[in-house]
Write an enzyme that holds these catalytic residues in place. Structure first.
Site, PDB file in Angstrom:
ATOM      1  N   GLY A  50       0.849  -1.182   0.000  1.00  0.00           N
ATOM      2  CA  GLY A  50       0.000   0.000   0.000  1.00  0.00           C
ATOM      3  C   GLY A  50       0.884   1.230   0.000  1.00  0.00           C
ATOM      4  O   GLY A  50       1.764   1.360   0.861  1.00  0.00           O
ATOM      5  N   ALA A  51       0.691   2.117  -0.963  1.00  0.00           N
ATOM      6  CA  ALA A  51       1.604   3.254  -1.128  1.00  0.00           C
ATOM      7  C   ALA A  51       1.794   4.073   0.151  1.00  0.00           C
ATOM      8  O   ALA A  51       2.935   4.323   0.569  1.00  0.00           O
ATOM      9  CB  ALA A  51       1.132   4.145  -2.277  1.00  0.00           C
ATOM     10  N   ARG A  88      10.804  -0.730  -4.897  1.00  0.00           N
ATOM     11  CA  ARG A  88       9.607  -0.682  -5.737  1.00  0.00           C
ATOM     12  C   ARG A  88       9.552   0.689  -6.402  1.00  0.00           C
ATOM     13  O   ARG A  88       9.458   1.704  -5.719  1.00  0.00           O
ATOM     14  CB  ARG A  88       8.327  -0.921  -4.917  1.00  0.00           C
ATOM     15  CG  ARG A  88       8.278  -2.297  -4.246  1.00  0.00           C
ATOM     16  CD  ARG A  88       6.881  -2.660  -3.808  1.00  0.00           C
ATOM     17  NE  ARG A  88       6.037  -2.978  -4.946  1.00  0.00           N
ATOM     18  CZ  ARG A  88       4.720  -3.183  -4.862  1.00  0.00           C
ATOM     19  NH1 ARG A  88       4.106  -3.080  -3.688  1.00  0.00           N
ATOM     20  NH2 ARG A  88       4.009  -3.475  -5.933  1.00  0.00           N
ATOM     21  N   GLN A 182      -5.170  -9.302  -3.134  1.00  0.00           N
ATOM     22  CA  GLN A 182      -5.317  -8.352  -2.029  1.00  0.00           C
ATOM     23  C   GLN A 182      -6.778  -8.067  -1.711  1.00  0.00           C
ATOM     24  O   GLN A 182      -7.130  -7.803  -0.565  1.00  0.00           O
ATOM     25  CB  GLN A 182      -4.599  -7.040  -2.357  1.00  0.00           C
ATOM     26  CG  GLN A 182      -3.093  -7.168  -2.524  1.00  0.00           C
ATOM     27  CD  GLN A 182      -2.693  -7.271  -3.982  1.00  0.00           C
ATOM     28  OE1 GLN A 182      -3.427  -7.847  -4.794  1.00  0.00           O
ATOM     29  NE2 GLN A 182      -1.554  -6.713  -4.341  1.00  0.00           N
ATOM     30  N   ASP A 223      -1.266   4.556  -6.461  1.00  0.00           N
ATOM     31  CA  ASP A 223       0.134   4.596  -6.040  1.00  0.00           C
ATOM     32  C   ASP A 223       0.886   5.812  -6.568  1.00  0.00           C
ATOM     33  O   ASP A 223       1.929   6.162  -6.032  1.00  0.00           O
ATOM     34  CB  ASP A 223       0.841   3.319  -6.498  1.00  0.00           C
ATOM     35  CG  ASP A 223       0.351   2.107  -5.732  1.00  0.00           C
ATOM     36  OD1 ASP A 223       1.020   1.712  -4.778  1.00  0.00           O
ATOM     37  OD2 ASP A 223      -0.715   1.568  -6.084  1.00  0.00           O
ATOM     38  N   ASN A 233      -2.266   2.567 -10.570  1.00  0.00           N
ATOM     39  CA  ASN A 233      -2.791   1.764  -9.463  1.00  0.00           C
ATOM     40  C   ASN A 233      -2.653   0.293  -9.822  1.00  0.00           C
ATOM     41  O   ASN A 233      -2.165  -0.063 -10.897  1.00  0.00           O
ATOM     42  CB  ASN A 233      -4.257   2.128  -9.181  1.00  0.00           C
ATOM     43  CG  ASN A 233      -4.757   1.521  -7.882  1.00  0.00           C
ATOM     44  OD1 ASN A 233      -4.092   1.619  -6.854  1.00  0.00           O
ATOM     45  ND2 ASN A 233      -5.911   0.870  -7.910  1.00  0.00           N
ATOM     46  N   LYS A 234      -3.065  -0.562  -8.923  1.00  0.00           N
ATOM     47  CA  LYS A 234      -2.934  -2.003  -9.097  1.00  0.00           C
ATOM     48  C   LYS A 234      -3.441  -2.453 -10.459  1.00  0.00           C
ATOM     49  O   LYS A 234      -4.440  -1.956 -10.962  1.00  0.00           O
ATOM     50  CB  LYS A 234      -3.701  -2.726  -7.983  1.00  0.00           C
ATOM     51  CG  LYS A 234      -3.554  -4.233  -7.973  1.00  0.00           C
ATOM     52  CD  LYS A 234      -2.100  -4.678  -7.873  1.00  0.00           C
ATOM     53  CE  LYS A 234      -1.394  -4.136  -6.663  1.00  0.00           C
ATOM     54  NZ  LYS A 234       0.040  -4.498  -6.627  1.00  0.00           N
TER      55      LYS A 234
END
Length: 322
Positions: A50-51, A88, A182, A223, A233-234
């Site tokens: 999670g950012a 990351r 997730q 993110d 994002n994801k």
């Protein structure tokens, strides 16, 4: 679930303690991290995720490593910071937190400030997001943007959780979020614990859920936000945005203002992290589910263009982009 703490300093402040989120929901285990290598692996291997949570973790990690740097003198704090940032590349909060700590005169106070500020921001984001909902609404979520990905209420889930505290009733369709699950493992757990009526779906079921008019809006975290409003994002987020546009469903992105990267002009400038193929073929399965040796493409994120986004919700308010 409310008693779970995802990140904290140890009592003597020589390590960072995290909840190992890879093991949820089956097991609750905490890890105590002292070395730069352990901290790097925690980020890279998604023990912490999670950012905003990664940013909080990085701040605490830099404080602990500042003591290591002074004691061993093998590496400068700047070198430790560069090492952590390489874990990351997509989530901007990691870089933001490391750079903020490098500029601080009192690292102990600064790392705690990062955490406290995030909790306050999340509550404001939840308040702003709650203005988009009415009692009885149903929201589709993707990945996890709750308290375990941030602090306190979370971002994308914050409005639902805050609303439940105020006795409002909501429903949620939760995408499982392949390949790391997730949504199934964490979002479903957090929302059920908050008292939200949760229905878990496979990622490829979102289209029929929208076509049958089962949801009022889509809420996701992110993110990184580029200067033009594109968001990373994801993986799978952009597909949901396209579906939402087609079916006329509002699509909202939730994030703290620290996730906005003014130096990044557009989504095309965002580096997309690619991860190991084993996450697709083996992880969370008893046996490998694909032929040995098959080639895999495993990007962790995708970019959603601003024209597909109804609004971006931050602690400062809602910016309507569409």
């Amino acid at each position: 679930m409310k008693s779970l703490v995802n990140i904290q300093l140890s009592e003597n402040e020589d390590s960072v303690i995290i909840l190992d989120q890879r093991l949820l929901p089956s097991r609750i285990e905490y890890l105590e991290l002292r070395t730069a290598e352990e901290m790097y692996d925690a980020i890279r291997l998604l023990k912490i995720r999670g950012a905003p949570a990664i940013g909080i973790f990085a701040a605490y990690a830099m404080y602990v490593l500042s003591k290591v740097s002074k004691k061993s003198r093998e590496k400068t704090l700047e070198q430790y910071g560069d090492y952590l940032k390489s874990a990351r590349p997509t989530a901007v909060n990691l870089q933001w937190a490391v750079d903020r700590m490098l500029c601080a005169s009192d690292l102990r106070a600064e790392c705690r400030a990062v955490h406290d500020e995030d909790a306050a921001m999340c509550e404001k984001i939840a308040e702003n997001g709650l203005t988009l909902l009415k009692d009885g609404d149903c929201v589709l979520t993707h990945c996890n943007a709750g308290a375990l990905a941030t602090s306190r209420y979370g971002t994308g889930l914050g409005a639902l959780i805050l609303g439940r505290e105020r006795k409002m009733n909501f429903k949620a369709y939760v995408d499982e979020t392949r390949p790391l699950m997730q949504g199934a493992r964490i979002t479903a757990l957090e929302l059920m614990n908050a008292g939200v009526d949760v229905t878990l779906i496979c990622d490829n079921m979102a289209g029929i859920v929208m076509a049958q008019k089962r949801v009022n809006a889509v809420f996701v975290g992110c993110d990184r936000v580029a200067a033009n409003g594109d968001v990373a994002n994801k993986i799978g987020t952009s597909g949901l945005a396209i579906l939402s546009k087609h079916y006329g469903i509002p699509f909202y992105v939730f994030c703290p203002s620290s996730t906005v990267d003014a130096k990044c002009k557009t989504g095309a400038d965002i580096i997309i992290e690619e991860r190991d193929s084993s996450e697709i073929t083996e992880m969370y399965f008893k046996e490998q589910i694909a032929p040995q040796g098959v080639k895999c493409f495993n990007p962790a994120f995708d970019v959603t263009p601003r024209e597909l986004i109804t609004g971006i919700v931050t602690e400062n308010g809602i910016v309507y982009t569409a």
